[in-house]
Enzyme design. Structure first.
Site, PDB file in Angstrom:
ATOM      1  N   ASN A 127      31.230  38.134  46.334  1.00 35.89           N
ATOM      2  CA  ASN A 127      31.579  39.679  47.142  1.00 35.89           C
ATOM      3  C   ASN A 127      31.468  39.229  48.552  1.00 35.89           C
ATOM      4  O   ASN A 127      30.279  39.437  48.956  1.00 35.89           O
ATOM      5  CB  ASN A 127      30.839  40.706  46.430  1.00 35.89           C
ATOM      6  CG  ASN A 127      31.234  41.861  47.090  1.00 35.89           C
ATOM      7  OD1 ASN A 127      32.162  41.956  47.961  1.00 35.89           O
ATOM      8  ND2 ASN A 127      30.438  42.850  46.846  1.00 35.89           N
ATOM      9  N   TRP A 128      32.509  39.063  49.142  1.00 33.04           N
ATOM     10  CA  TRP A 128      32.142  38.918  50.606  1.00 33.04           C
ATOM     11  C   TRP A 128      31.732  40.232  51.523  1.00 33.04           C
ATOM     12  O   TRP A 128      31.535  40.188  52.746  1.00 33.04           O
ATOM     13  CB  TRP A 128      33.246  38.317  51.507  1.00 33.04           C
ATOM     14  CG  TRP A 128      33.719  36.876  51.002  1.00 33.04           C
ATOM     15  CD1 TRP A 128      32.902  36.017  50.034  1.00 33.04           C
ATOM     16  CD2 TRP A 128      34.611  36.107  51.476  1.00 33.04           C
ATOM     17  NE1 TRP A 128      33.708  34.881  49.948  1.00 33.04           N
ATOM     18  CE2 TRP A 128      34.941  34.822  50.661  1.00 33.04           C
ATOM     19  CE3 TRP A 128      35.829  36.263  52.352  1.00 33.04           C
ATOM     20  CZ2 TRP A 128      35.513  33.693  51.010  1.00 33.04           C
ATOM     21  CZ3 TRP A 128      36.795  35.229  52.544  1.00 33.04           C
ATOM     22  CH2 TRP A 128      36.547  33.747  51.868  1.00 33.04           C
ATOM     23  N   LYS A 129      31.803  41.430  50.787  1.00 31.33           N
ATOM     24  CA  LYS A 129      31.864  42.573  51.557  1.00 31.33           C
ATOM     25  C   LYS A 129      32.694  42.563  52.874  1.00 31.33           C
ATOM     26  O   LYS A 129      33.825  42.081  52.945  1.00 31.33           O
ATOM     27  CB  LYS A 129      30.425  42.881  51.725  1.00 31.33           C
ATOM     28  CG  LYS A 129      29.467  42.534  50.527  1.00 31.33           C
ATOM     29  CD  LYS A 129      27.965  43.147  50.514  1.00 31.33           C
ATOM     30  CE  LYS A 129      27.657  43.033  49.166  1.00 31.33           C
ATOM     31  NZ  LYS A 129      26.005  43.420  49.067  1.00 31.33           N
ATOM     32  N   GLU A 175      27.490  50.085  47.108  1.00 31.29           N
ATOM     33  CA  GLU A 175      27.601  50.352  48.511  1.00 31.29           C
ATOM     34  C   GLU A 175      29.059  51.251  48.649  1.00 31.29           C
ATOM     35  O   GLU A 175      28.909  52.158  49.326  1.00 31.29           O
ATOM     36  CB  GLU A 175      27.962  48.990  49.474  1.00 31.29           C
ATOM     37  CG  GLU A 175      26.778  48.374  49.797  1.00 31.29           C
ATOM     38  CD  GLU A 175      26.871  46.885  49.757  1.00 31.29           C
ATOM     39  OE1 GLU A 175      28.024  46.545  49.955  1.00 31.29           O
ATOM     40  OE2 GLU A 175      25.911  46.157  49.489  1.00 31.29           O
ATOM     41  N   HIS A 215      30.588  49.635  43.048  1.00 35.44           N
ATOM     42  CA  HIS A 215      29.620  48.584  43.586  1.00 35.44           C
ATOM     43  C   HIS A 215      28.847  49.884  44.283  1.00 35.44           C
ATOM     44  O   HIS A 215      29.146  50.776  44.692  1.00 35.44           O
ATOM     45  CB  HIS A 215      30.097  47.876  44.818  1.00 35.44           C
ATOM     46  CG  HIS A 215      29.328  46.930  45.284  1.00 35.44           C
ATOM     47  ND1 HIS A 215      28.202  47.436  46.210  1.00 35.44           N
ATOM     48  CD2 HIS A 215      28.844  45.684  44.992  1.00 35.44           C
ATOM     49  CE1 HIS A 215      27.527  46.608  46.505  1.00 35.44           C
ATOM     50  NE2 HIS A 215      27.805  45.111  45.755  1.00 35.44           N
ATOM     51  N   GLY A 247      26.547  38.079  47.137  1.00 39.74           N
ATOM     52  CA  GLY A 247      26.852  38.452  48.237  1.00 39.74           C
ATOM     53  C   GLY A 247      26.642  37.672  49.356  1.00 39.74           C
ATOM     54  O   GLY A 247      27.682  36.398  49.578  1.00 39.74           O
ATOM     55  N   GLU A 288      23.624  45.085  39.157  1.00 40.28           N
ATOM     56  CA  GLU A 288      23.128  44.739  40.578  1.00 40.28           C
ATOM     57  C   GLU A 288      22.108  45.742  40.937  1.00 40.28           C
ATOM     58  O   GLU A 288      22.362  46.854  41.654  1.00 40.28           O
ATOM     59  CB  GLU A 288      24.085  44.756  41.521  1.00 40.28           C
ATOM     60  CG  GLU A 288      25.313  43.947  41.281  1.00 40.28           C
ATOM     61  CD  GLU A 288      26.063  43.479  42.536  1.00 40.28           C
ATOM     62  OE1 GLU A 288      26.185  42.290  42.821  1.00 40.28           O
ATOM     63  OE2 GLU A 288      26.522  44.638  43.279  1.00 40.28           O
TER      64      GLU A 288
HETATM   65  P1  13P Z   1      23.596  39.935  47.930  1.00 41.67           P
HETATM   66  O1  13P Z   1      23.833  38.705  47.330  1.00 41.67           O
HETATM   67  O2  13P Z   1      23.698  39.686  49.559  1.00 41.67           O
HETATM   68  O3  13P Z   1      22.120  40.372  47.929  1.00 41.67           O
HETATM   69  O4  13P Z   1      24.379  41.006  47.704  1.00 41.67           O
HETATM   70  C1  13P Z   1      24.783  41.204  46.262  1.00 41.67           C
HETATM   71  C2  13P Z   1      25.974  42.004  45.971  1.00 41.67           C
HETATM   72  O5  13P Z   1      25.930  43.308  46.293  1.00 41.67           O
HETATM   73  C3  13P Z   1      27.171  41.408  45.522  1.00 41.67           C
HETATM   74  O6  13P Z   1      28.034  42.615  44.992  1.00 41.67           O
END
Ligand code: 13P
Length: 247
Positions: A9-11, A96, A94, A233, A166
């Site tokens: 997940n590149w966000k 976020e 998610h 992420g 998560e």
């Molecule tokens: P990180 O691997 O940066 O902690 O993020 C996890 C995440 O939210 C994947 O969706």
């Protein structure tokens, strides 16, 4: 047998040209016979990803969509628009999106139903805050998120979904859940799915862990009985993603 799933997940990272550069350099190393590999770039970078990965088995997904078919929803994209662009999967729920953009369980349920109906593979996320973990209510909180997300889905449709656990306190913090903590909650997600849909659906569902997963801790996490892979992420933005695919 459940197949391992390694998903990046590149966000909100990587422009279209950065996407091209990165995927050109790793595409041969992120293909795997043992795992289904997914990348979820930002919307604007999806066409580059689809074009570069078209001759590989790597699946391109979107980080978000809106459940309505079309119309006056400024800023949104529909499932059909994603599918027409070569997208095969979508992240839903998610933390976020829940916390920063105010997405609630009702919206997440509508998105999950629409994604499955359209043939997109949903990666449904669940996870507790530190406050909930410290109050000892993690299991029941996650069970509630799962039950609300799957409301109204048939067993057949539920069987097309992937779930990612998560814990919010582990996302982007470098503080990974221990494999015991992650295994416990992934097992309880599977148990909730079993209560809702029976053993066949629950045993075949891929349940992933996400939260500071990296090349150093991935092997131990995915060796747990109920952890079928990872939603990654920050480590998915680097060469390290290829090492995680190989664990
Ligand atoms: P990180 O691997 O940066 O902690 O993020 C996890 C995440 O939210 C994947 O969706």
């Amino acid at each position: 047998m459940r197949k391992r799933v390694i998903a990046g997940n590149w966000k909100m990272n990587k422009t279209p040209s950065e996407t091209r550069q990165f995927l050109e350099s790793v595409k041969d190393r992120i293909c795997s016979a043992e795992s289904d590999v997914y990348v979820f770039p930002p919307l604007i970078s999806i066409p580059e990803a689809v074009s570069i990965l078209k001759e590989t088995d790597v699946i391109v997904g979107a980080q978000n969509f809106y459940y309505e078919e079309k119309g006056a929803f400024t800023g949104e994209v529909s499932a059909d628009m994603l599918i027409d662009s070569g997208v095969k999967a979508v992240i839903i729920g998610h933390s976020e999106r829940r916390d920063i953009f105010g997405e609630d369980d009702r919206l997440i349920n509508l998105k999950l139903k629409r994604a499955v109906e359209k043939g997109l593979t949903p990666v449904l996320c669940c996870g507790e805050s530190l406050e909930i973990r410290e109050s000892g209510k993690t299991t029941e909180f996650i069970e509630g998120q799962i039950r609300k997300a799957f409301e109204g889905l048939s067993a057949e449709d539920a069987g097309k979904c992937i779930v990612a656990y998560e814990p919010i306190w582990a996302i982007g913090t470098g503080k990974t859940a221990t494999s015991d903590q992650a295994e416990e909650i992934c097992g309880s997600v599977r148990n909730t799915i079993k209560e809702l849909y029976g053993e066949t659906v629950s045993e075949n569902m891929s349940v992933l862990y996400g939260g500071s997963m990296n090349a150093g801790n991935a092997a131990e996490l995915v060796s747990c009985e109920n952890i079928d892979g990872g939603l990654i992420g920050s480590a998915s933005l680097k060469d390290e993603f290829a090492d995680i695919v190989k664990v």
